[in-house]
Design a protein around this motif. Structure first.
Motif, PDB file in Angstrom:
ATOM      1  N   ILE A 773       0.837  -1.199   0.000  1.00  0.00           N
ATOM      2  CA  ILE A 773       0.000   0.000   0.000  1.00  0.00           C
ATOM      3  C   ILE A 773       0.872   1.250   0.000  1.00  0.00           C
ATOM      4  O   ILE A 773       0.620   2.205  -0.738  1.00  0.00           O
ATOM      5  N   LEU A 774       1.925   1.242   0.821  1.00  0.00           N
ATOM      6  CA  LEU A 774       2.835   2.392   0.871  1.00  0.00           C
ATOM      7  C   LEU A 774       3.447   2.695  -0.491  1.00  0.00           C
ATOM      8  O   LEU A 774       3.540   3.853  -0.904  1.00  0.00           O
ATOM      9  N   GLN A 775       3.842   1.649  -1.201  1.00  0.00           N
ATOM     10  CA  GLN A 775       4.565   1.876  -2.462  1.00  0.00           C
ATOM     11  C   GLN A 775       3.682   2.558  -3.504  1.00  0.00           C
ATOM     12  O   GLN A 775       4.177   3.295  -4.340  1.00  0.00           O
ATOM     13  N   ARG A 776       2.376   2.321  -3.446  1.00  0.00           N
ATOM     14  CA  ARG A 776       1.478   2.983  -4.400  1.00  0.00           C
ATOM     15  C   ARG A 776       1.540   4.492  -4.243  1.00  0.00           C
ATOM     16  O   ARG A 776       1.551   5.238  -5.224  1.00  0.00           O
ATOM     17  N   LYS A 777       1.568   4.953  -2.988  1.00  0.00           N
ATOM     18  CA  LYS A 777       1.588   6.387  -2.739  1.00  0.00           C
ATOM     19  C   LYS A 777       2.976   6.973  -2.980  1.00  0.00           C
ATOM     20  O   LYS A 777       3.106   8.135  -3.353  1.00  0.00           O
ATOM     21  N   VAL A 778       4.004   6.174  -2.756  1.00  0.00           N
ATOM     22  CA  VAL A 778       5.361   6.616  -3.100  1.00  0.00           C
ATOM     23  C   VAL A 778       5.426   6.957  -4.582  1.00  0.00           C
ATOM     24  O   VAL A 778       5.932   8.013  -4.989  1.00  0.00           O
ATOM     25  N   ALA A 779       4.895   6.059  -5.410  1.00  0.00           N
ATOM     26  CA  ALA A 779       4.924   6.271  -6.860  1.00  0.00           C
ATOM     27  C   ALA A 779       4.022   7.430  -7.264  1.00  0.00           C
ATOM     28  O   ALA A 779       4.408   8.280  -8.074  1.00  0.00           O
ATOM     29  N   LYS A 780       2.816   7.474  -6.711  1.00  0.00           N
ATOM     30  CA  LYS A 780       1.829   8.479  -7.128  1.00  0.00           C
ATOM     31  C   LYS A 780       2.253   9.887  -6.739  1.00  0.00           C
ATOM     32  O   LYS A 780       2.060  10.842  -7.499  1.00  0.00           O
ATOM     33  N   HIS A 781       2.830  10.043  -5.552  1.00  0.00           N
ATOM     34  CA  HIS A 781       3.118  11.373  -5.022  1.00  0.00           C
ATOM     35  C   HIS A 781       4.608  11.721  -5.021  1.00  0.00           C
ATOM     36  O   HIS A 781       4.990  12.745  -4.447  1.00  0.00           O
ATOM     37  N   ASN A 782       5.421  10.885  -5.641  1.00  0.00           N
ATOM     38  CA  ASN A 782       6.857  11.176  -5.743  1.00  0.00           C
ATOM     39  C   ASN A 782       7.441  11.463  -4.366  1.00  0.00           C
ATOM     40  O   ASN A 782       8.108  12.483  -4.142  1.00  0.00           O
ATOM     41  N   MET A 783       7.206  10.546  -3.443  1.00  0.00           N
ATOM     42  CA  MET A 783       7.610  10.726  -2.052  1.00  0.00           C
ATOM     43  C   MET A 783       8.421   9.516  -1.588  1.00  0.00           C
ATOM     44  O   MET A 783       8.022   8.372  -1.822  1.00  0.00           O
TER      45      MET A 783
END
Length: 980
Positions: A773-783
């Motif tokens: 789940i974390l990795q999805r937001k890493v990719a989406k938000h460049n974080m």
């Protein structure tokens, strides 16, 4: 023509339907198509295209396979019809009658897989040129069903990626938001009118004649080297439309088959002239079309604005309608057919209903909140997908109901109607599927009860495109009763469905014998959903339930003609074919598809051992029985960097590795396995985006290609865990981590809202499965996300791993790349706890320095910071040192962090459990301002965000800036290797 183009066309077909919830029957056909010797089938297809006689036979077979499926578009309860006897009285009820009636219908094409492959081949040789002529992202007005950029290179080869069309939601948002944002920008300066036009049954009313088709396509078939092949393909696509239309009773002109991919290109191109005319509408500010939805933004000239407003005030909003209709008639776009009906100029069958026209008039001197309110109302659902669910289970709430009123929101008597919002069901279901692995049985039962209360016969059929997702939820949670219940409800709802009453007027053609009835189409659809969902997991209980469902199918089909077999052997067959073709839904697997296919053979003997298939069961099961390895060639999706490296980590743990791969080794694995997406052994292209440089003593520098930023926002999590959490893991007790997942969700969402660039969690905090789940937001938000993963015990080995998840962008696709570092030095107390449980710690090796956005940073895990040699490894290179900790000795570690900031002359970020505190960001300045943030305690999970300026830090390394409060460099600094 190269045979590889047919192979690419087939893979793109698989990729296009893999997650398309409207085409499960085509997914099932594809799974069956791969049952035997797929390469030979594609070779035969290739040869047939080259030879006239073979081609005639092939085309005849494909055209004879075409069927027309019928599905419900709008459904109502029979008792809604009887409500006319209420004489105007209104009753709001949460109970519907059992008998339902279809008001409106949709049709889809069902055809042999060869026909769909040839349709894809037409796109790769002809259709893509038509799409290019509709403009690119910067100059187009056509947004729906657009092909990916760079699909074809040098007018010959195509990308080996299975991706074909741009994601619809991104295109839809772009189409809508461009117009709305421009309106928001101009409101207050200009008087504006937004005009929304929606064509009635567009695909059904397109008139494709032989002449109009040739006019559209002939000029794109002129490649003399392959003219014969192009002509055959082009004629074939037309013949599919003719055959499909004939089955629907159309003879003078042809409609476009929904579910046939060339239809998407033709539907866009068909209105090219209208798009050109729309662009020339006087006072136009923006025009965009999403298939059959048109968005036109026009301004009213300043000198006319006051007069226009006065007309509206005197004559009402009819002036707005008359004004825009007149404008569009003068522009040769609209033609009035009658009082309530218009058509597009030159397209008699493409009609608009006047009651569906939407106009938004925003006067420049009126209140300017209206456009902002419209924007917020339309876009509020979109923004939800920026965040993760903050509950492991989300129940249906009042948002599931649409309330229609005719008066004040405060008046109960103003309510006219309450209906179920299909989108709300879909959204809630999706969130619960995402969080299923963190829910317990009671929570599942609670959600299932609310779901089944909502899904009466009407809503079950109204939401038929959600059937597979509902089954996925039941399968993930091992809720066998739910699978049986949904199957029973679907079959009973079909029996209570009246599909014939409204087959009149525009739907008369549905009475033809050549068209599948709705009941047959829905059973076929459900069977495809059922077999795919249940293909993922197994076990004897699942098999017993499927036998029962098969009996229900057969009972429903008594005395009925049906050309599809729904017996148990067919269910078993298709479940197996989904696995073999890799068409199972990877999103509901606890491991990667690669691990699943290569290490699990889901036959009867092994299914008995799994039941609810979880990551823990996979790690604990000793089975290593390859199911199938050599069918990666036509994988219908890109295997992402996260899936590759996460899969490797799981594989190493399962194999009892005492040494995890180094970051350098992980990159080599990543290069090799990512290359498999494109049918090659080694693809060097990925090195452009992420690469490794050697550093001293075996350490590495991992560099990500990204733009440099002077300032960075760092979010530090302030969270707590129970002291006995680690002990429970070592004792292998069953634990509930749902509360922790809620905390992580809240922290992650707040970091996103605060536009954090890097988010840091403490040691041993993140459940291993939550990384997906974390990795999805890493990719989406460049974080970037840095944090400790919960201790993992496998047999007697214990892993204490820190992860650094980096975002990278490969061309237009965003990914997350995880690196995993096993703790190098365990604390005495930690070793004592491991020894007590007779466990052995797996110890790590070298560290890596990460370069991202031009920043250099390194991460250490708790007790590693006590090593002077280790923490000074990257002195002179690191801009930021991160320490992830679960540490009660805050005085000692506080001194280390403070001193380290001066020694390394860098920012130091420490994330510790809130119970012990001292989570902070430190800079090498005077004591007064050295702590950018510092926190301890609190019962609630929280996140603090601090800003660090890398450019100022670096300038002070080179030359002391007296205006800043940075401290002098440590002794011997200039003897270090120069920073690069």
């Amino acid at each position: 023509m190269d045979k590889k183009l047919i192979e690419d066309a087939y893979r793109k077909l698989k990729g296009s339907v893999y997650l398309d919830k409207t085409l499960p029957f085509l997914r099932m056909r594809i799974a069956e198509y791969e049952e035997n010797e797929i390469d030979k089938k594609l070779s035969a297809l290739y040869l047939a295209i080259q030879d006239e006689n073979r081609w005639k036979n092939l085309q005849s077979q494909i055209l004879s396979s075409i069927d027309v499926l019928t599905f419900p578009k709008k459904i109502r309860n029979k008792n809604e019809i009887n409500d006319t006897e209420l004489n105007g009285a209104i009753v709001i009820s949460n109970v519907n009658g059992e008998d339902i009636e279809i008001e409106k219908y949709n049709n889809f094409i069902d055809m042999s897989v060869e026909g769909h492959i040839l349709g894809m081949l037409w796109i790769l040789k002809i259709g893509y040129k038509m799409d290019q002529d509709l403009g690119n992202a910067s100059n187009t007005c056509c947004y729906g069903n657009r092909l990916n950029d760079n699909l074809i290179f040098n007018d010959k080869g195509t990308t080996a990626s299975p991706s074909l069309f741009k994601p619809y939601f991104e295109q839809y948002e772009s189409w809508r938001n461009k117009g709305l944002n421009l309106a928001r920008e101009k409101s207050g300066e200009k008087s504006l009118i937004i005009t929304m036009l929606d064509l009635t049954r567009y695909y059904y009313n397109i008139e494709i004649t032989e002449k109009s088709y040739k006019d559209m396509t002939t000029k794109y078939c002129q490649d003399m080297k392959e003219k014969d092949i192009n002509d055959r393909l082009n004629k074939f696509v037309y013949n599919v439309c003719v055959t499909y239309s004939n089955k629907c009773g159309c003879t003078s002109s042809n409609m476009l088959p929904i579910g046939f991919h060339p239809s998407n290109i033709i539907a866009n191109y068909y209105l090219k002239d209208i798009d050109s005319a729309m662009q020339k509408v006087p006072e136009k500010l923006y025009y965009g079309r999403y298939v059959d939805d048109m968005f036109l933004l026009t301004e009213i000239e300043d000198e006319d604005s006051n007069a226009f407003r006065q007309e509206v005030m005197n004559n009402g909003n009819s002036h707005v309608v008359d004004y825009m209709v007149n404008k569009l008639e003068k522009a040769d776009i609209l033609v009035k057919n009658g009082n309530e009906e218009f058509s597009l100029k030159g397209y008699k069958k493409l009609k608009f209903q006047k009651q569906k026209f939407r106009f938004f008039y925003i006067d420049k001197d009126g209140y300017d909140l209206i456009i902002d309110r419209i924007y917020e109302d339309i876009c509020k659902n979109t923004s939800e997908f920026n965040y993760v669910p903050e509950d492991v289970i989300e129940e249906f709430n009042t948002n599931i109901l649409d309330i229609e009123r005719d008066d004040s929101v405060n008046k109960l008597r103003a309510i006219n109607k309450a209906t179920i919002d299909k989108y709300a069901i879909s959204k809630t279901l999706g969130k619960n599927i995402l969080m299923s692995k963190f829910t317990d049985e009671k929570e599942v039962e609670k959600f299932v009860k609310s779901l089944e209360q909502v899904l009466d016969y009407k809503e079950t059929l109204n939401n038929y495109t959600l059937w597979e997702n509902i089954l996925n939820y039941y399968v993930i949670n091992n809720h066998m009763k739910g699978i049986v219940h949904l199957s029973k409800t679907v079959l009973e709802a079909i029996e209570h469905m009246d599909e014939d009453t409204n087959k009149i007027e525009e739907y008369q053609y549905l009475q033809r014998q050549s068209i599948k009835r709705v009941e047959d189409s829905l059973r076929y659809y459900y069977f495809a959903c059922l077999t795919r969902s249940t293909a993922v997991f197994g076990g004897k209980p699942m098999e017993d339930k499927l036998r029962k469902i098969s009996e229900n199918f057969l009972n429903a089909l008594k005395n009925k003609q049906e050309d599809v077999s729904y017996d148990f052997d067919s269910i078993k067959k298709y479940r197996d074919l989904y696995r073999k073709s890799r068409m199972i839904n990877k999103k509901i697997l606890p491991i990667s598809v690669g691990n699943y296919m290569e290490e699990i053979q889901p036959n009867l003997s092994t299914e008995d051992k799994f039941g609810k298939f979880s990551l823990n069961q996979y790690l604990e099961n000793g089975l290593k029985n390859p199911y199938i390895k050599n069918n990666k060639k036509y994988t219908p999706y890109i295997i992402t960097p996260f899936e590759i490296l996460y899969g490797e980590l799981i594989r190493q743990i399962r194999n009892g590795s005492r040494r995890l791969h180094s970051d350098r080794e992980c990159l080599e694995i990543l290069y090799s396995k990512y290359a498999e997406n494109f049918g090659t052994i080694k693809w060097e292209g990925l090195k452009k985006y992420i690469s490794e440089l050697c550093y001293k003593n075996g350490h590495s520098i991992i560099r990500v290609e990204s733009d440099y930023e002077e300032e960075i926002n760092i979010a530090v999590a302030n969270v707590k865990m129970k002291d006995d959490d680690i002990e429970d893991i070592l004792k292998q007790k069953t634990r509930n981590v749902s509360d922790r997942c809620k905390e992580i969700g809240r922290i992650l969402n707040e970091a996103i809202r605060c536009h954090a660039d890097i988010l840091v969690f403490p040691e041993a905090y993140i459940p291993l499965e939550y990384l997906e789940i974390l990795q999805r937001k890493v990719a989406k938000h460049n974080m970037v996300v840095i944090g400790g993963i919960e201790h993992i015990r496998h047999e007697q080995l214990v892993y204490n791993i820190t992860t650094t998840i980096l975002p990278i962008k490969v061309k237009n696709t965003s990914y997350a790349v995880p690196f995993f570092h096993e703790k190098q030095y365990f604390s005495p107390g930690e070793l004592e706890g491991l020894e007590k449980e007779e466990c052995e710690p797996v110890k790590g090796q070298e560290h890596s320095l990460f370069q991202w956005k031009g920043i250099n940073f390194v991460t250490y895990c708790c007790y590693e910071l006590t090593s002077m040699k280790l923490r000074q490894t990257f002195q002179g290179k690191a801009d930021i040192v991160f320490g992830v900790e679960w540490n009660r000795d805050i005085h000692y570690f506080g001194n280390i962090i403070h001193a380290l900031s001066r020694e390394m002359y860098c920012y130091c970020v420490q994330s510790n459990m809130s119970k012990y505190g001292d989570s902070r960001i430190v800079q090498p300045t005077s004591e007064v301002c050295s702590n950018i943030i510092r926190v301890k305690g609190g019962d609630n999970a929280a996140v603090l965000v601090g800003k660090v300026n890398i450019e100022k830090l670096r300038k002070n390394r080179v030359e002391r800036n007296k205006e800043e409060k940075f401290k002098p460099l440590p002794a011997g600094w200039y003897e270090l290797d120069k920073w690069d």
